[in-house]
Scaffold this motif. Sequence first.
Motif, PDB file in Angstrom:
ATOM      1  N   ASP A  60     -17.988 -20.000 -26.732  1.00 32.77           N
ATOM      2  CA  ASP A  60     -16.817 -19.125 -26.699  1.00 32.77           C
ATOM      3  C   ASP A  60     -16.199 -18.869 -28.064  1.00 32.77           C
ATOM      4  O   ASP A  60     -15.048 -18.429 -28.167  1.00 32.77           O
ATOM      5  N   GLN A  66     -20.537 -16.448 -25.206  1.00 38.73           N
ATOM      6  CA  GLN A  66     -19.163 -16.154 -24.809  1.00 38.73           C
ATOM      7  C   GLN A  66     -19.075 -16.160 -23.286  1.00 38.73           C
ATOM      8  O   GLN A  66     -19.991 -15.706 -22.596  1.00 38.73           O
ATOM      9  N   ASN A 211     -12.895 -13.462 -30.796  1.00 37.15           N
ATOM     10  CA  ASN A 211     -12.739 -13.389 -29.346  1.00 37.15           C
ATOM     11  C   ASN A 211     -11.515 -14.197 -28.937  1.00 37.15           C
ATOM     12  O   ASN A 211     -11.619 -15.388 -28.640  1.00 37.15           O
ATOM     13  N   GLY A 214     -11.684 -16.206 -25.803  1.00 34.97           N
ATOM     14  CA  GLY A 214     -12.497 -17.410 -25.930  1.00 34.97           C
ATOM     15  C   GLY A 214     -11.675 -18.592 -26.419  1.00 34.97           C
ATOM     16  O   GLY A 214     -11.835 -19.727 -25.948  1.00 34.97           O
TER      17      GLY A 214
END
Length: 310
Positions: A60, A66, A211, A214
Motif C-alpha cells: 500500500d 496497492q 496513495n 494506502g
Amino acid sequence: MHQIQTKNGIVISYQDFGHKKAPAVILIMGLGAQMTVWPKEFYLELVDNHFRVILFDNRDVGLSSQFDEYGCPSLFDTWINKYLSLGKPAPYTLECMADDVLNLMNELAISRAHLVGASMGGMIAQIIAAKHKQKVISLTSIMSTPGTFHLTTKSIVALLKLLPQHQTTSTHDKAIEYNVKLNQTIGSQGFLPDNVTLRHNATTQVNRAYNPNGIKRQLLAIAATGNRSQLLKKIKAPTLVIHGSEDPIFPIKAALQTAQLIQKSKLKIVTGLGHDFPPVLMAQIAQWITKHINKAENKRIKKQLNKLTK
C-alpha cells in the motif's frame, strides 16, 4: 529496482545491496513512507560495513501492491469493530505486513536476517522477532512503540498531520505541499533541511508514487493490531532500541517501555532526533547498529561452533 510476487499474489518492490553471502539486514520502513526515505548515508554505511542490505516498499505504499479495492474504511469503525468483536476487520493487520517480510526473505533465499524497523516498521519487526524467532538474528527498533499511540498534545497535532485529507491532497502540487508540511512537523527541528531541499525531496517522493488512502489503510492496520506489550516479552533476539529525544509521535516513554519489555535489550537516545532521518545523525546510528549486528553475528557463530564440537 526489483520486484517479487509472493504466493498470495502480493507484489513487493525492493532493492538489494551488498554481497549476497554477507549477513542480511532488512530495513522496514514506517507509516506511509517509501523505501527511498531511508537515507543513503545510512544504508550505504551498512553496506560498507560488509552487510547485505535489503530495502523494500511495504504493501500500500510506493511501487508494491496497492489495496485500493478496500477503499478507505473508517479508523473509528476499525477500533469499534476490534474491541466489540463485530467481525468487520480492517483490510489487513501488522501481522499480514510481517508475513510480507517473511515472504520476501523466502523469495530471496534468506533463512535468517537482522531486522531494522522504523516507527510502524519497528512494530512489524517486533512481531516477526516475537512470533518467528528462528528467522531473526537481531532486532533494531527505531522510533517505535509496543502499543499503538501514546497520545499527548504534541503527538495529536503530529498525528493529524500524518493523516492526509482528500481536499488537501487532490492534486500533484498539493500532495507535495502536504509532504513538505509533514516533514516540517515531525522532523528533527534542529536538523531540518532548507525549504528548497524539503520541496525537492517531497517532489521526488510524490513523483515516484503517492496513495493517501494506502497510508490510511496502513494506519488502520496499526489500530486493528493493537497493543503488543505481552508479545514483546517473547522476543529473545538481541535487541537495540533507538529513539529521539524530540520525537513528536512517540515520546521517550514509548522507547523506555519497549526496552523494558524486551529482555536484555539496549536503549540509545539520540539528542535532538525527531521522527525522521537527518543525514547528519545517520553515521552515528549506523555505527550503533553495526556494532549491535556484529555482536549478534559473533554470538550466532559461537553457538554454531559449540554445537559442532559437542
